[in-house]
Design a protein around this motif. Structure first.
Motif, PDB file in Angstrom:
ATOM      1  N   ILE A 227      72.598 -51.662 -39.523  1.00  0.00           N
ATOM      2  CA  ILE A 227      71.896 -50.552 -38.883  1.00  0.00           C
ATOM      3  C   ILE A 227      70.552 -51.046 -38.370  1.00  0.00           C
ATOM      4  O   ILE A 227      70.037 -52.075 -38.815  1.00  0.00           O
ATOM      5  CB  ILE A 227      71.670 -49.370 -39.855  1.00  0.00           C
ATOM      6  N   GLY A 228      69.983 -50.301 -37.427  1.00  0.00           N
ATOM      7  CA  GLY A 228      68.641 -50.604 -36.959  1.00  0.00           C
ATOM      8  C   GLY A 228      67.615 -49.815 -37.746  1.00  0.00           C
ATOM      9  O   GLY A 228      67.801 -48.620 -37.989  1.00  0.00           O
ATOM     10  N   ASP A 277      78.561 -49.184 -52.673  1.00  0.00           N
ATOM     11  CA  ASP A 277      79.537 -48.522 -51.824  1.00  0.00           C
ATOM     12  C   ASP A 277      78.903 -48.214 -50.477  1.00  0.00           C
ATOM     13  O   ASP A 277      77.674 -48.182 -50.342  1.00  0.00           O
ATOM     14  CB  ASP A 277      80.029 -47.233 -52.490  1.00  0.00           C
ATOM     15  N   LEU A 278      79.763 -47.987 -49.465  1.00  0.00           N
ATOM     16  CA  LEU A 278      79.309 -47.602 -48.140  1.00  0.00           C
ATOM     17  C   LEU A 278      80.016 -46.310 -47.735  1.00  0.00           C
ATOM     18  O   LEU A 278      81.218 -46.166 -47.966  1.00  0.00           O
ATOM     19  CB  LEU A 278      79.624 -48.712 -47.121  1.00  0.00           C
ATOM     20  N   THR A 289      74.865 -42.681 -39.648  1.00  0.00           N
ATOM     21  CA  THR A 289      73.806 -41.669 -39.685  1.00  0.00           C
ATOM     22  C   THR A 289      73.258 -41.537 -41.101  1.00  0.00           C
ATOM     23  O   THR A 289      72.045 -41.424 -41.300  1.00  0.00           O
ATOM     24  CB  THR A 289      74.351 -40.311 -39.219  1.00  0.00           C
ATOM     25  N   VAL A 290      74.153 -41.583 -42.091  1.00  0.00           N
ATOM     26  CA  VAL A 290      73.737 -41.504 -43.489  1.00  0.00           C
ATOM     27  C   VAL A 290      72.931 -42.740 -43.869  1.00  0.00           C
ATOM     28  O   VAL A 290      71.890 -42.656 -44.533  1.00  0.00           O
ATOM     29  CB  VAL A 290      74.955 -41.348 -44.416  1.00  0.00           C
ATOM     30  N   LEU A 291      73.411 -43.909 -43.446  1.00  0.00           N
ATOM     31  CA  LEU A 291      72.718 -45.159 -43.790  1.00  0.00           C
ATOM     32  C   LEU A 291      71.334 -45.235 -43.144  1.00  0.00           C
ATOM     33  O   LEU A 291      70.372 -45.688 -43.767  1.00  0.00           O
ATOM     34  CB  LEU A 291      73.573 -46.351 -43.365  1.00  0.00           C
ATOM     35  N   ARG A 292      71.236 -44.794 -41.880  1.00  0.00           N
ATOM     36  CA  ARG A 292      69.922 -44.825 -41.221  1.00  0.00           C
ATOM     37  C   ARG A 292      68.938 -43.884 -41.909  1.00  0.00           C
ATOM     38  O   ARG A 292      67.751 -44.210 -42.035  1.00  0.00           O
ATOM     39  CB  ARG A 292      70.075 -44.460 -39.735  1.00  0.00           C
TER      40      ARG A 292
END
Length: 302
Positions: A227-228, A277-278, A289-292
């Protein structure tokens, strides 16, 4: 339509259940998303050779998310299975491209053939593809230029139910897919990112998908997400998140050194984080979106 038996797993998508179903039903051709295949292969790798030989599996198709070259290689080396991928959208009803090599590709060396199979392939009958720059000008199909991917065809959606807009198509009938892609001279499509996921660093694009595909080939890595994250000078910089195979360990320096052998140095992630986990959508796509949201304030080394 073709007279084949159809085997459906229902909700039992865990690797043990899938392996038993493939074996007991004599499945020869199967379709699924990459995350499911990775889990299945991890399980099969723990089984004795005799259990692997009991499978009738000959070909697999992958879709729903970009297929890493490492997954294609694992199918080949572990099971001798031909792995392919296809690309499309609900809006294209749904398959738009299928990755089948040309006759001229028969003699390619194994690594080059895997690289070809890691593309999304060529259009099916009736479908046209186009890539554009930010101004809407057509870009060449030379395998190098990357731009916004558009699709056109008689069964490509014109409008969405309940949406007031008359059409979702531009004046020439092209639908904006939301993907960034390259197309080579042979017509093979290579989706490099979602437009909303591409990382813009110092005015240049970095493909999160390309970085993820390289990272998943590193020993011990089960899955990767890039992710950015905001950067005061470069606007955005890539952050690499890794989910490891059980019992595996990796260190940041070694991972970055490995990536440096495969991508431009300015593409290298600013940091590497090991996660348990991802998050995924119902179709197996990474929920970036969750990771960002989770890592938007992350700074390398903190």
């Amino acid at each position: 339509m073709c007279g084949a038996k159809l085997v459906l797993p229902g909700a039992a998508l865990d690797p043990v259940s899938l392996h038993a179903l493939l074996r007991d039903e004599g499945v020869s051709f199967s379709l699924g998303v990459p995350t499911v295949w990775f889990a299945l292969l991890d399980h099969i790798a723990t089984l004795p050779p005799g259990d692997r030989a009991a499978l009738k599996l000959d070909r697999v198709f992958m879709g729903g998310a970009a297929t890493p070259a490492a997954l294609i290689t694992r199918f080949r080396d572990l099971l001798g299975v031909e792995a392919m991928q296809a690309w499309g959208m609900t809006e294209t009803s749904p398959v738009a491209t299928v990755c089948r090599p040309h006759a001229k590709h028969v003699g390619l060396d194994p690594d080059a053939l895997v690289a070809l199979r890691a593309t999304q392939g060529r259009t099916v009958f009736g479908i046209e593809l186009r890539i554009e720059d930010a101004a809407g000008a057509a870009l060449p199909h030379d395998g190098a230029a990357a731009g916004l991917l558009k699709v056109r065809g008689p069964w490509v959606i014109e409008r969405y139910f309940g949406v007031e807009a008359e059409t979702m198509l531009d004046a020439d009938g092209w639908l904006d897919t939301g993907d960034i892609a390259r197309i080579d001279a042979d017509g093979f499509l290579h989706v490099t990112d979602r437009a909303k996921d591409v990382i813009k660093s110092g005015g240049e694009w970095i493909s999160s998908i390309d970085l993820e595909n390289v990272a998943t080939a590193y020993p011990g890595v089960a899955e990767a997400a890039v992710i950015g994250v905001p950067h005061p000078r470069w606007q955005e910089r890539p952050l690499l998140l890794l989910r490891l195979n059980p019992g595996a360990t990796v260190d940041r320096t070694s991972v970055l050194a490995y990536l440096a052998r495969h991508v431009a140095r300015w593409w290298l992630p600013d940091d590497v984080i090991i996660v348990d986990d991802l998050p995924h959508t119902a179709t197996g796509k990474l929920l970036k979106t969750v990771l960002r949201e989770r890592y938007h304030a992350h700074v390398a080394g903190t």
